[in-house]
Design a protein around this motif. Structure first.
Motif, PDB file in Angstrom:
ATOM      1  N   VAL A 117       0.840  -1.205   0.000  1.00 50.69           N
ATOM      2  CA  VAL A 117       0.000   0.000   0.000  1.00 50.69           C
ATOM      3  C   VAL A 117       0.873   1.253   0.000  1.00 50.69           C
ATOM      4  O   VAL A 117       0.607   2.208  -0.736  1.00 50.69           O
ATOM      5  N   LEU A 118       1.928   1.260   0.802  1.00 53.02           N
ATOM      6  CA  LEU A 118       2.832   2.417   0.825  1.00 53.02           C
ATOM      7  C   LEU A 118       3.476   2.644  -0.537  1.00 53.02           C
ATOM      8  O   LEU A 118       3.486   3.767  -1.052  1.00 53.02           O
ATOM      9  N   ILE A 119       4.023   1.589  -1.111  1.00 54.71           N
ATOM     10  CA  ILE A 119       4.744   1.727  -2.377  1.00 54.71           C
ATOM     11  C   ILE A 119       3.809   2.135  -3.512  1.00 54.71           C
ATOM     12  O   ILE A 119       4.114   3.035  -4.289  1.00 54.71           O
ATOM     13  N   ARG A 120       2.655   1.483  -3.591  1.00 53.35           N
ATOM     14  CA  ARG A 120       1.733   1.782  -4.702  1.00 53.35           C
ATOM     15  C   ARG A 120       1.130   3.176  -4.594  1.00 53.35           C
ATOM     16  O   ARG A 120       0.689   3.739  -5.583  1.00 53.35           O
ATOM     17  N   SER A 121       1.112   3.750  -3.382  1.00 54.55           N
ATOM     18  CA  SER A 121       0.545   5.092  -3.198  1.00 54.55           C
ATOM     19  C   SER A 121       1.624   6.167  -3.136  1.00 54.55           C
ATOM     20  O   SER A 121       1.326   7.312  -2.788  1.00 54.55           O
ATOM     21  N   ASP A 122       2.861   5.793  -3.426  1.00 58.18           N
ATOM     22  CA  ASP A 122       3.990   6.724  -3.283  1.00 58.18           C
ATOM     23  C   ASP A 122       4.045   7.301  -1.866  1.00 58.18           C
ATOM     24  O   ASP A 122       4.252   8.486  -1.676  1.00 58.18           O
ATOM     25  N   TYR A 123       3.823   6.430  -0.899  1.00 63.71           N
ATOM     26  CA  TYR A 123       3.915   6.754   0.533  1.00 63.71           C
ATOM     27  C   TYR A 123       2.876   7.779   0.977  1.00 63.71           C
ATOM     28  O   TYR A 123       3.110   8.535   1.903  1.00 63.71           O
ATOM     29  N   ARG A 124       1.704   7.756   0.339  1.00 65.10           N
ATOM     30  CA  ARG A 124       0.640   8.689   0.714  1.00 65.10           C
ATOM     31  C   ARG A 124      -0.506   8.008   1.468  1.00 65.10           C
ATOM     32  O   ARG A 124      -1.215   8.659   2.210  1.00 65.10           O
TER      33      ARG A 124
END
Length: 195
Positions: A117-124
């Motif tokens: 989830v972090l990676i796919r959201s660019d840590y957002r």
């Protein structure tokens, strides 16, 4: 593979939960409550070791997809395929009977989900990632060390406000355990769980 010794009391406690009895009240178990979710899912299929293993297989397939997704995002399709393949080979060839139904494996699935989830959201997507990390802690408390590492990753990846990003992630990570403790406190049984 039959139930292992850890699964027997957890399956029993999950059955009691289905009958509106709180875990850890009148019973003692050293395992944290997150693992009960897996046993509850199995009970919805049927009260058997086969149902538990069916849930385990479904969660392992989900882990394979998570690892493929992470590898694909970071290094392309080949990296994703290799990550999924290596996990599958480790799980199957390294004595699956020692890994089947283990809380450490389920906690790792939640942690890998948090990373994805972090990676796919660019840590957002700090809420989703934090809650998944918190679920891992609710399954295996030592995963709190991984929460710290993920919080540091959030801090290093933050482009705007490092403190706000890290604090948000940590608050969401604490939410599952806090919610569980609040529910037990409201029921008047926090000491049965905490002590």
């Amino acid at each position: 593979f039959p139930f292992i010794e850890d699964n027997i009391p957890q399956a029993y406690i999950a059955r009691r939960l289905l009958h509106s009895e709180l875990p850890y009240v009148g019973t003692w178990d050293q395992n944290y409550p997150g693992i009960l979710v897996v046993h509850l899912l199995a009970l919805f299929i049927g009260p058997s070791a086969v149902a538990f293993h069916a849930v385990d297989v479904a969660l392992q397939l989900f882990m394979v997809w998570i690892l493929y997704s992470i590898g694909n995002r970071l290094g392309g399709k080949l990296a994703g395929l290799l990550a999924a393949l290596l996990y599958t080979m480790y799980y199957v060839l390294n004595g699956a009977d020692d890994l089947v139904g283990q809380k450490d494996v389920f906690a790792a699935i939640a942690l890998a989900g948090a990373v994805m989830v972090l990676i796919r959201s660019d840590y957002r997507a700090l809420a989703g990632s934090g809650i998944l990390a918190g679920i891992a802690v609710l399954i295996r408390p030592t995963c709190g060390l991984h929460v710290i590492v993920l919080a540091l990753a959030v801090g290093f990846a933050s482009r705007v406000n490092v403190i706000k990003g890290v604090a948000s992630f940590l608050v969401f990570s604490a939410a599952p355990l806090c919610a569980f403790c609040v529910a037990y406190a409201v029921a008047g049984h926090l000491s049965d769980f905490w002590d």
